[in-house]
Design a protein around this motif. Structure first.
Motif, short mmCIF file in Angstrom:
data_model
loop_
_atom_site.label_atom_id
_atom_site.label_comp_id
_atom_site.label_asym_id
_atom_site.label_seq_id
_atom_site.Cartn_x
_atom_site.Cartn_y
_atom_site.Cartn_z
N MET A 1 60.42 11.26 31.79
CA MET A 1 59.37 12.21 32.16
C MET A 1 58.21 12.13 31.18
O MET A 1 57.06 12.24 31.59
CB MET A 1 59.96 13.63 32.21
CG MET A 1 59.02 14.64 32.73
SD MET A 1 58.63 14.29 34.44
CE MET A 1 57.56 15.61 34.80
N LYS A 2 58.53 11.96 29.90
CA LYS A 2 57.47 11.90 28.89
C LYS A 2 56.56 10.69 29.12
O LYS A 2 55.36 10.78 28.92
CB LYS A 2 58.12 11.83 27.51
CG LYS A 2 57.18 12.02 26.37
CD LYS A 2 56.78 13.46 26.22
CE LYS A 2 57.53 14.10 25.08
NZ LYS A 2 56.99 15.40 24.76
N LEU A 3 57.13 9.58 29.58
CA LEU A 3 56.34 8.38 29.84
C LEU A 3 55.32 8.64 30.95
O LEU A 3 54.16 8.23 30.85
CB LEU A 3 57.24 7.20 30.21
CG LEU A 3 56.54 5.90 30.56
CD1 LEU A 3 55.79 5.38 29.34
CD2 LEU A 3 57.52 4.89 31.06
N ILE A 4 55.73 9.32 31.99
CA ILE A 4 54.81 9.65 33.09
C ILE A 4 53.69 10.56 32.60
O ILE A 4 52.53 10.38 32.95
CB ILE A 4 55.58 10.28 34.26
CG1 ILE A 4 56.54 9.27 34.86
CG2 ILE A 4 54.63 10.81 35.33
CD1 ILE A 4 57.50 9.83 35.86
N GLU A 5 54.03 11.54 31.77
CA GLU A 5 53.01 12.44 31.21
C GLU A 5 52.00 11.68 30.36
O GLU A 5 50.81 11.95 30.42
CB GLU A 5 53.68 13.54 30.39
CG GLU A 5 54.47 14.52 31.21
CD GLU A 5 55.24 15.51 30.36
OE1 GLU A 5 55.40 15.28 29.14
OE2 GLU A 5 55.69 16.52 30.91
N VAL A 6 52.46 10.72 29.59
CA VAL A 6 51.57 9.93 28.74
C VAL A 6 50.64 9.07 29.61
O VAL A 6 49.44 8.99 29.33
CB VAL A 6 52.37 9.06 27.75
CG1 VAL A 6 51.48 8.05 27.06
CG2 VAL A 6 53.07 9.94 26.73
N ILE A 7 51.18 8.47 30.65
CA ILE A 7 50.35 7.64 31.54
C ILE A 7 49.28 8.49 32.22
O ILE A 7 48.12 8.11 32.30
CB ILE A 7 51.23 6.91 32.57
CG1 ILE A 7 52.08 5.86 31.85
CG2 ILE A 7 50.39 6.27 33.66
CD1 ILE A 7 53.15 5.24 32.71
N VAL A 8 49.67 9.67 32.70
CA VAL A 8 48.71 10.57 33.34
C VAL A 8 47.66 11.03 32.33
O VAL A 8 46.47 11.13 32.65
CB VAL A 8 49.42 11.78 33.99
CG1 VAL A 8 48.44 12.82 34.46
CG2 VAL A 8 50.27 11.32 35.15
N ALA A 9 48.08 11.29 31.09
CA ALA A 9 47.14 11.73 30.06
C ALA A 9 46.11 10.65 29.74
O ALA A 9 44.96 10.95 29.43
CB ALA A 9 47.89 12.12 28.79
N ILE A 10 46.50 9.40 29.82
CA ILE A 10 45.57 8.31 29.55
C ILE A 10 44.61 8.11 30.72
O ILE A 10 43.42 7.89 30.52
CB ILE A 10 46.34 7.01 29.23
CG1 ILE A 10 47.07 7.18 27.89
CG2 ILE A 10 45.41 5.81 29.19
CD1 ILE A 10 48.03 6.07 27.56
N LEU A 11 45.11 8.23 31.94
CA LEU A 11 44.26 8.00 33.11
C LEU A 11 43.37 9.20 33.43
O LEU A 11 42.19 9.04 33.72
CB LEU A 11 45.13 7.66 34.33
CG LEU A 11 45.94 6.37 34.22
CD1 LEU A 11 46.83 6.21 35.44
CD2 LEU A 11 45.01 5.18 34.06
#
Length: 52
Positions: A1-11
């Motif tokens: 879940m943390k990986l998805i949050e990081v990707i969304v935070a970058i985009l």
């Protein structure tokens, strides 16, 4: 879940912060930083997500 949050935070930094903390002080700060410059918005979003 943390990986998805990081990707969304970058985009889309405001969306990443919204998904983590909702509409509050951190969201509005991130929205302002993103409008002023994309990189500060990304840094703030990553900070908010990682400070859990």
């Amino acid at each position: 879940m943390k990986l998805i949050e990081v990707i969304v935070a970058i985009l889309l930094p405001p969306l990443g912060v919204f998904l983590k903390v909702g509409i509050g002080k951190q969201f509005w700060i991130n929205l302002l930083l993103t409008f002023l410059g994309f990189i500060p918005g990304v840094i703030h979003a990553l900070f908010v997500i990682m400070s859990d």
